[in-house]
Enzyme design. Structure first.
Site, PDB file in Angstrom:
ATOM      1  N   GLU A 142      59.021 -37.856 -13.097  1.00  0.00           N
ATOM      2  CA  GLU A 142      60.682 -37.533 -13.430  1.00  0.00           C
ATOM      3  C   GLU A 142      61.106 -35.955 -13.252  1.00  0.00           C
ATOM      4  O   GLU A 142      61.394 -35.355 -14.042  1.00  0.00           O
ATOM      5  CB  GLU A 142      61.127 -37.944 -14.656  1.00  0.00           C
ATOM      6  CG  GLU A 142      60.860 -39.613 -14.857  1.00  0.00           C
ATOM      7  CD  GLU A 142      61.540 -40.097 -16.270  1.00  0.00           C
ATOM      8  OE1 GLU A 142      61.462 -39.277 -17.224  1.00  0.00           O
ATOM      9  OE2 GLU A 142      61.698 -41.232 -16.367  1.00  0.00           O
ATOM     10  N   GLU A 313      59.339 -47.938 -14.193  1.00  0.00           N
ATOM     11  CA  GLU A 313      59.398 -47.899 -15.531  1.00  0.00           C
ATOM     12  C   GLU A 313      60.653 -48.791 -15.778  1.00  0.00           C
ATOM     13  O   GLU A 313      61.887 -48.314 -15.484  1.00  0.00           O
ATOM     14  CB  GLU A 313      59.764 -46.647 -16.208  1.00  0.00           C
ATOM     15  CG  GLU A 313      58.513 -45.571 -16.079  1.00  0.00           C
ATOM     16  CD  GLU A 313      58.741 -44.217 -16.674  1.00  0.00           C
ATOM     17  OE1 GLU A 313      59.837 -44.125 -17.557  1.00  0.00           O
ATOM     18  OE2 GLU A 313      57.986 -43.417 -16.552  1.00  0.00           O
TER      19      GLU A 313
END
Ligand SMILES: [Zn+2]
Ligand SMILES: [Zn+2]
Ligand SMILES: [Zn+2]
EC number: 3.2.1.23
Lengths: 642, 642, 642
Positions: A142, A313
């Site tokens: 991320e 995710e």
């Protein structure tokens, strides 16, 4: 489509690994992502590697028949590394160091940390690059999370000066491009340039825009350095990085170009709570997420990496990081997973296998509870695995409708909103939603994407338009809708000669002579629709296709191209979608509120985002192969395309 | 009254200058302000001056028949200067340096920068001081803009210590004056004193008040140093500085004393959006500004410099800096300009000639668009020029009503509001508005101003009242209305012996024994009116002229003086204005909402701030010489005084 | 019960002292607190003590027959001391020093300042420790006021490392306890540990919890060092410290253990304005304070120091520090004072004797106005003195109901709210209020307190439950109500094995498998009641005692213990209180809104917090000995227990 999960063997006793792997397989999962934050276990002291546990974890997972996505652990450098070069951390806009103690505590411009990033990547790739079970790599985690793209460190300042020098050649060229004469902001050398923070009032917007581009480029090159090592030492494996939701701090198209597969982290409930949605929407979709959140990102990120994408995710239950954290309705996890399949995902991996009982994310649900019992999502994963088996692999076709997205545009409006309610992401999302409400499939594409072959093109706004783009557009014959502020800026965030819409005037002969931003609650009244937030005064010989009751033109068209000179409400968007669909020969559907549709090459999927039952028999799609046309809340129904 | 504009020759190719000058004249402009932010072009390197371009610009403008106001460029020191003494920048209240990259990046107390300010002023004055076309000078630009009056630098700390020593003589005197015994805050020497920021909780309010006074004095002396040089080297020219709207960070009466002409920068739409006005007012007056904003400042600044004043920056269209930036209604720019004339302005200069296509203010409209075509304001300027020609120069007389304004008061209430809705500017504005709604002309005067000759005097509040002021007031025989908290503080922001209203008790024999601040929505009910925010308990032998229904006295009068012991609503203000007007023999008008009136010696002006037509024939002012009594939105109508 | 006041002889001319003392006695006061902030007068220069004035002040007060509570002045070290060791100040969470200029400008962990604190305490105790009039000492003032418990200085970091080492022994144990493996946050030595601030995103919650515990321990040991000196040099005197309202930054039970008497500073109007109460409550109780604010703290602090407690600062009129500062209703000061008596206070001392006309608190009322006239509170004090005389000393008995309070719990939920409306203090207050609304007397006790003898026990929430506590609870036979999130965490803020409610599962066989936090406005509907903010999914063989309409169980009971798995609204609390009272044989009263009741061993008191008259004859308590059953606003009525 594969199912998978994120697993952290280092969080659990080694005795549990084999059973975990077995249960993953039993649940229908075949992919497991590991290693993401494990640096302190891989290299507990400078230069001393402890591979044993990771070797054994990988073997255990591989033996169970799982394929593995291995991550570089660069989002979490250990304390000893930070202590060895304390200036590696980012400096925030207020001038404070962003220290150790959580994650992402590094500055993308720090040369010493870049060297460390390559070193640890190389170490991992050398050891596992050719392992039979390793089928993919994830770089870092991320990028940009917790506002970490921008740093105002000395390292960043130095790198920015070099970036400016490379871009402009001479400081005079930079002074001219930025208009530095304005407030005696002229530089005599690149060495005089600082980052644009801590100025007395706003810095030059051109300065900010270049700083944002520079910062994005730093992410791109940081990532590319890892990718190069991985390609070298782990041939044939996919490399990916996991993007986030509603996040525009770096150019994902640029990072995506270096990846094989784009992945993203899908948390629909948290995103609903944290972003601009109305109180009514936040309540109505409390346990579902707004019906376009996930799809929007699927279509956006699919456009970032040549069409190959997945979810690495997937929210499986309540999370820990939103202001409020409700639980998904029963069925939502399955719905979200199947919706990803309908948009062409190669895999959906749940975050995480088992809820961790400790540290920052202990309140983040997993497929298993902390006590190892199944969490509710486990059964939904099993159910999805069954559906996948039933309907087989799904191919997707190019959509008929393209929507153009630009990270540069997000930066431009972030730097210079001119009215505080002009939010780029919200505008794009509203246009996307208007298309989806009528059952259209959409490709969200970059400004560089080829647009031929689409039946209709939507450009919610594009401030900086190049002659080359105009040429491409000129060749299209399909209906095109272009939104407000398009062409209003040059590449350097200045006003183009001849005014807005700049280059676009070649296609739609109008001149925007003045603009207004309007406070909340102030609207311009049309016939059954309104505009708000933004309206332009247009000088043109064209007569407007649509005008306010007071005569002010709002939509101007020439040939196949329409320009909308205001921020449209949903009714105006609906009207424009209807007209364009009519011209483009697109079939629209009348979908009940909360229902969304998406097609693969072989199947049609419907998703019920409402919190109540909805019967969709009236859509006339025949007998479903999965589910029932009388849809419960959070239900999915699938038909074969006849 | 002259019309003019702000021009930045350095922003445009030299080839454009002559035509620009010609068009200015054609548009009816005769004054041009230049040079404001041009330091980096005047002195591109330390000590190397480039006068050529400025010589030519001045000649070009002069040749076209324009008179020039030349500015000192000290609001924007170039990067090389800042780099040569990095500690010249201000330090904010949080301790952060306020760096280069926008404007006003200097600390008023930095001796090195003061020397530079004098050096560049002298260089300009030596070169152009006696130029035929230079008729005026502007010092710097908008002192205090972007919160730059207060600095917490070492230079400021040092200067503050000297200021304290000069004021108090001994540190014991300071300790006593501030009440430093309170929390063991006593100093043993002036060297121990720091600025009052970054304390654990609020610093001593007396400390803060002196810091504000010191900071204001620093602005005064910074300005005075430039003025002295200009007077010396450019004899016979007016010196001015441009003040801002709703801005009280330094004492404008003090700065004004050193100027020949006070000017201010009038942006009614931005001010409406950014200040305390209600949502309803912000919507009703979206494209006009609240009807008293401009007039309030005209009357305030006219009182700052012996009556000579002008507008040097008049909003000509949408601006870039408010939260939302709508466009003025057609006619508003003319209305604003003519209203300034009605209040006695010597000139109104539009900001700016041509909208700049680059840098921070690229979204700020000008008289010309960035493509050099006329913006809508151009025609309004032409129209105003015609009106000026028609009705000739306007003289104004002293108003019949005086309103007392004090910058010191603004600081006192800012430091110690006691209730968060007690806002000095809002209170004064409400009183001013109450007078204007009934058609009264008002002089806003300083505490030192002579008040004899006025028919009525209004003092919305004056916390610190001197015996000398009481003596002046005592000699007046006209009705006087004095508002809450008056006399409640000594000069050092302590409670006076004998309690509030302090010295005022000599005139109105009351004692304020206790005060209450009230949360929003809580009111005290009177007969057709209410009080809110603030109410005092008064001990007195007087019986109240007006009381709440529960018996609590609100207005107390003796002879010609009334004291209002609460924050009055508009109805109570109306009632008091009516009573006082009756006693003072002032004629009140019944003005429709949105209409305002102002008289010069020869003419009566009416302005329609409403967004709809209003017929003002009922005012009985006869046949207009300009405009029509059936007023369109944003219309101005003018009658000759018979 | 004694009455008293806070007096600052150093603020007034010595000539006034004797008369002040005389008037205190006349007003019925017998206790006076002095010396609190007087360091700069006691030691005007390093090492030079000026005892003269304080000797004379003490003699004057003593001669008038007053007993004296003397304070250590450590909340306000003088400037010379701070300048001698500038690093003694705390560092705030943003990294900024919290400098001199107000009060509490010290870091609890600074060894140099600790030495100074002992030195000045010893100096005072040596001089006055055995003085006949000194009957009590107050250490410092309001520990933690202005957010001063936490500091992020080098001194604090160093002390924290030592604290961790002492607690965990090995860094491996700490890494395991905190779950530092999570994001590679593992340390190789205690020296690597920093305070948990300025991290990129939230630090590990276990890290934060230990930092809070450490900081609380620093307050405890700072205080204990003063106490030890005072006990040594001033034998037989009570030592106290003054706590604040709605303040949980340190563990008051821990500090209280070192005190003889707990005191607190009661400002009901300011607390109402500054805390979470609704707009409606803030308006309804504007001049009274919410009816449970004072009582809540009386009962809480009585539980902090073996039952001996008093009010050392009682609000006597408007204060200066809330957003809005209204005046108490006539009678409220007496009501507040008598209510303290009803809860067992040994003394109530008003803050302050005379309103200071200078410095930070000049707008804070006293018993006297700044001009020395009586303020309204003076007569109320006299009235209370009469009542005390009439009804004689009051003993209180142990209450029938216990409510368990935990500072550790406040920290846990502050660190990890999981939903932003989950506020520990508010939850506890609501439960307390539900009991008080039905006329019950309550003891608020610590987690360590013995619970036998109570008829009912309420535990609003207790996240971290030890086996020992479970054992104590197991032995109780009375009804016990335990609230949501109880047992949900281990001592280190991780999730317990076997999930929530952890150890509690031994008593109530349920497992909390998932939790939801809900945004404002979202509720779960029960039968005449709702839940909001928080709800748990419970797995159990028990059938719920109370469930939502959708079937979700909310209250689960086994034997005498109920568990409430959600945040209850007032109706649900009422229902539970009724059921439990029935089971426990507690008499409930039907009190009109705004009325509260409290019993001593000999008397029943009723207090009217409403702003209107209320007749309480219907309560059937017979003929009052003080006051009338037809109660005016702010009235108190007292009956003898028959
Ligand atoms: Zn993540
Ligand atoms: Zn300006
Ligand atoms: Zn206090």
């Amino acid at each position: 489509m594969k199912l998978g999960c994120c697993y952290f063997p280092e969080h659990w006793p080694e005795e549990m690994w084999a059973d975990d792997a077995r249960r993953m397989r039993e649940m229908g999962l075949s992919l497991v992502r590991i290693g993401e934050f494990a640096w302190s276990r891989i290299e507990p002291e400078p230069g001393r590697f402890d591979w044993g546990w990771l070797d054994r974890a990988i073997e255990t997972l591989a033996d169970a028949g799982l394929t593995i996505m291995l991550c570089t652990p660069t989002a979490t450098p250990p304390k000893w590394l930070v202590d060895s070069m304390p200036d590696m951390v980012a400096i925030d806009e207020q001038g404070r160091p962003r220290g150790f103690g959580s994650r992402r505590h590094y500055c993308f411009s720090h040369q010493g940390y870049r060297e460390q990033s390559r070193r640890i990547t190389r170490a991992l790739a050398e050891r596992y690059g050719e392992h039979r079970a390793i089928t993919a790599w994830q770089t870092d985690n991320e990028y940009g999370c917790h506002d970490t793209v921008l740093s105002f460190s000395d390292a960043a300042a130095e790198a920015f000066r070099a970036w400016c020098a490379a871009r402009y050649g001479t400081v005079e060229a930079l002074n001219t491009a930025w208009g530095n004469v304005f407030w005696s902001m002229e530089y005599r050398s690149f060495a005089e340039i600082d980052p644009p923070h801590l100025t007395v009032t706003e810095a030059n917007p051109s300065h900010w825009l270049d700083y944002r581009r520079f910062a994005s480029d730093q992410v791109v090159s940081f990532n590319a350095a890892q990718v190069a090592i991985l390609r070298d030492l782990s041939p044939g494996r996919d490399v990916t990085h996991n993007f986030m939701g509603f996040f525009t701090e770096f150019d994902h198209h640029d990072v995506g170009r270096d990846l094989d597969v784009a992945t993203w982290d899908s948390y629909p409930l948290g995103f609903l709570e944290q972003f601009w949605f109305s109180e009514e929407e936040k309540t109505a979709y409390l346990r579902q997420g707004h019906p376009d959140i996930a799809a929007f990102h699927h279509d956006l990120y699919r456009g970032c990496s040549d069409g190959r994408w997945g979810i690495i995710e997937q929210q499986p239950g309540p999370v820990n990081w939103a202001r409020f954290n409700p639980a998904p309705l029963d069925g939502m996890v399955a719905l979200w997973t199947l919706e990803a399949m309908a948009h062409g995902a190669e895999f959906v991996s749940y975050f995480r296998w088992r809820q961790a009982p400790f540290a920052q994310e202990q309140m983040h649900a997993g497929l298993l509870r902390p006590d190892s019992a199944d969490a509710p999502a486990a059964d939904e994963a099993r159910m999805v695995a069954d559906v996948i088996g039933e309907i087989g692999p799904q191919e997707i076709a190019k959509a008929k409708v393209a929507l153009v997205f630009s990270y540069d545009a997000a930066w431009v409006y972030g730097i210079q909103p001119q009215g505080q309610s002009f939010r780029y992401l919200e505008l794009v999302y509203e246009w996307y939603s208007a298309l989806r409400r009528r059952g259209l499939d959409v490709d969200i594409v970059s400004v560089d994407a080829a647009l031929d072959g689409y039946s209709a093109v939507f450009v919610p706004t594009l401030p900086n338009i190049s002659p080359a783009w105009i040429k491409d557009i000129e060749e299209l014959t399909c209906p095109i809708l272009i939104g407000p502020r398009s062409g209003s800026k040059t590449h350097n965030l200045t006003i183009p000669e001849g005014l807005a819409p700049g280059e676009l005037r070649k296609l739609v002969p109008i001149t925007v002579t003045r603009v207004e931003s309007l406070r909340d609650g102030v609207v311009g009244e049309g016939d059954g629709w309104t505009i708000s937030r933004w309206i332009e005064e247009v000088e043109t010989d064209l007569s407007p296709e649509l005008a306010l009751k007071d005569g002010r033109g709002v939509v101007f068209a020439r040939d196949n191209i329409r320009y909308c000179a205001a921020w449209p409400d949903r009714s105006l968007l609906d009207l424009l979608v209807e007209r364009i669909a009519g011209e483009a020969g697109l079939d629209l559907m009348d979908l009940p509120e909360g229902i969304r549709i998406r097609r693969t090459a072989s199947h049609i999927f419907a998703f019920n985002y409402a919190a109540h039952d909805i019967d969709v028999s009236a859509l006339g799609l025949g007998e479903p192969v999965v589910g029932s046309a009388h849809m419960a809340p959070a239900a999915t129904v699938i038909w074969t395309i006849l």
